[in-house]
Design a protein around this motif. Sequence first.
Motif, mmCIF file in Angstrom:
data_model
loop_
_atom_site.group_PDB
_atom_site.id
_atom_site.type_symbol
_atom_site.label_atom_id
_atom_site.label_comp_id
_atom_site.label_asym_id
_atom_site.label_seq_id
_atom_site.Cartn_x
_atom_site.Cartn_y
_atom_site.Cartn_z
ATOM 1 N N PRO A 92 0.797 -1.233 0.000
ATOM 2 C CA PRO A 92 0.000 0.000 0.000
ATOM 3 C C PRO A 92 0.829 1.283 0.000
ATOM 4 O O PRO A 92 0.499 2.234 -0.718
ATOM 5 N N ASP A 93 1.914 1.323 0.767
ATOM 6 C CA ASP A 93 2.744 2.535 0.791
ATOM 7 C C ASP A 93 3.368 2.815 -0.572
ATOM 8 O O ASP A 93 3.569 3.985 -0.934
ATOM 9 N N GLU A 94 3.661 1.765 -1.327
ATOM 10 C CA GLU A 94 4.224 1.964 -2.661
ATOM 11 C C GLU A 94 3.183 2.561 -3.595
ATOM 12 O O GLU A 94 3.494 3.406 -4.432
ATOM 13 N N VAL A 95 1.943 2.113 -3.463
ATOM 14 C CA VAL A 95 0.870 2.670 -4.290
ATOM 15 C C VAL A 95 0.643 4.135 -3.916
ATOM 16 O O VAL A 95 0.464 4.989 -4.794
ATOM 17 N N ARG A 96 0.659 4.439 -2.635
ATOM 18 C CA ARG A 96 0.480 5.837 -2.195
ATOM 19 C C ARG A 96 1.538 6.749 -2.805
ATOM 20 O O ARG A 96 1.272 7.913 -3.126
ATOM 21 N N ALA A 97 2.753 6.231 -2.948
ATOM 22 C CA ALA A 97 3.870 7.064 -3.396
ATOM 23 C C ALA A 97 3.873 7.313 -4.901
ATOM 24 O O ALA A 97 4.627 8.163 -5.392
ATOM 25 N N LEU A 98 3.041 6.606 -5.647
ATOM 26 C CA LEU A 98 3.024 6.774 -7.098
ATOM 27 C C LEU A 98 2.406 8.116 -7.485
ATOM 28 O O LEU A 98 1.522 8.626 -6.793
ATOM 29 N N PRO A 99 2.812 8.678 -8.609
ATOM 30 C CA PRO A 99 2.165 9.900 -9.093
ATOM 31 C C PRO A 99 0.757 9.601 -9.613
ATOM 32 O O PRO A 99 0.412 8.452 -9.905
ATOM 33 N N ALA A 100 -0.038 10.635 -9.762
ATOM 34 C CA ALA A 100 -1.443 10.471 -10.138
ATOM 35 C C ALA A 100 -1.596 9.784 -11.496
ATOM 36 O O ALA A 100 -2.539 9.012 -11.688
ATOM 37 N N TRP A 101 -0.687 10.038 -12.430
ATOM 38 C CA TRP A 101 -0.840 9.421 -13.750
ATOM 39 C C TRP A 101 -0.705 7.899 -13.663
ATOM 40 O O TRP A 101 -1.343 7.174 -14.435
ATOM 41 N N CYS A 102 0.079 7.414 -12.699
ATOM 42 C CA CYS A 102 0.157 5.968 -12.489
ATOM 43 C C CYS A 102 -1.135 5.441 -11.872
ATOM 44 O O CYS A 102 -1.609 4.356 -12.235
ATOM 45 N N HIS A 103 -1.720 6.200 -10.946
ATOM 46 C CA HIS A 103 -2.995 5.794 -10.351
ATOM 47 C C HIS A 103 -4.077 5.673 -11.421
ATOM 48 O O HIS A 103 -4.890 4.733 -11.405
ATOM 49 N N ARG A 104 -4.095 6.605 -12.360
ATOM 50 C CA ARG A 104 -5.095 6.557 -13.421
ATOM 51 C C ARG A 104 -4.930 5.292 -14.269
ATOM 52 O O ARG A 104 -5.912 4.662 -14.672
ATOM 53 N N LEU A 105 -3.687 4.906 -14.533
ATOM 54 C CA LEU A 105 -3.448 3.716 -15.337
ATOM 55 C C LEU A 105 -3.792 2.442 -14.569
ATOM 56 O O LEU A 105 -4.262 1.466 -15.165
ATOM 57 N N ILE A 106 -3.601 2.446 -13.276
ATOM 58 C CA ILE A 106 -4.013 1.300 -12.454
ATOM 59 C C ILE A 106 -5.529 1.122 -12.541
ATOM 60 O O ILE A 106 -6.030 0.005 -12.728
ATOM 61 N N VAL A 107 -6.261 2.216 -12.405
ATOM 62 C CA VAL A 107 -7.726 2.158 -12.520
ATOM 63 C C VAL A 107 -8.121 1.629 -13.896
ATOM 64 O O VAL A 107 -9.018 0.784 -14.028
ATOM 65 N N LEU A 108 -7.450 2.108 -14.923
ATOM 66 C CA LEU A 108 -7.732 1.661 -16.287
ATOM 67 C C LEU A 108 -7.500 0.152 -16.441
ATOM 68 O O LEU A 108 -8.343 -0.555 -17.008
#
Length: 310
Positions: free
Chosen positions: A209-225
């Motif tokens: 979870p801490d690694e996911v928190r540290a990602l930039p928003a553009w990575c979060h968007r791609l994870i959702v995708l």
Amino acid sequence: MSRSIDYLAVPPPAPVVLAYGIGVDSTALLVELEAKGMPPDLVLSADTGVEKPETYDYQRMIAAWMAARGIPYEVVRYVPKRFKHWPPYFDLLSNVLTNATLPSISLGRHSCSLKWKVAPQDAFLKSWDPARAAWARGQKVVRLIGYDASPADTRRYAHAAEIPNELFECRYPLREWGWDRARCIARIEAAGLPVPPKSSCFICGAMKPDEVRALPAWCHRLIVLVEARAAPRLRTVEGLWRRSTRTRPGRMTEFIAAEGLLPRAEIAAIIRDAPADLIRFQDVAAHVPIAERPAMSEWLEAFNAGRLAA
């Protein structure tokens, strides 16, 4: 009567290749070998195309460090050869989006490393002249692997050591030296280098979870995708984290929403619009001749820029 003396020709030593994962262990191994005056003949990395941004930053820094010391360094990628009716893809992210699936670790398998890391390195070495010459002499290429002496890497070593290989002799210097992870970190710091971040794809189900928190928003968007694209085909797992536990959900998307890493409205829009737009892109691409067919990277560029048709 004089006799000529026959001298046995001594073959050159087998070439030594460091499999460099851009992580702590392999960096410590690289630094120590260079300090001992025993740099490898080649340092070789495989790029999945979806490493964490900080890993690419570190790679650029360490590549300059190697260049300054005359250490040859190559970065290779797995290159698919057939695309059937799909847009061409050249990285792991595009692969899972094309096939509406998840990385293999999220499905209980471990074929990602074999396909995207081991296979392209092997393919490169099979065309590398020093390796070809060594094999012609009946030698094996020496492959250095950065498994340390910690319990976790001991388990990995025990598995790897059982796999025979006719082309490579795998060696594990960190284990021979008795170095654990703490010792590796100390060696990197002693060399005046920053400690590399944990090496991982940003769509890997092994992330904490801490690694996911540290990602930039553009990575979060791609994870959702990725999770939205795969969702209709998932039967035995919920998402990248497989199944929910007491500490985290099975879907990283739920974690991203709960942590406020992306606005919920943006998450909903990605889930609603992006998979359908991607399918339309694939359908159109299927009717374009291969030589003119747009690559998956073109659709991803539009997604990242917020330019989808929906």
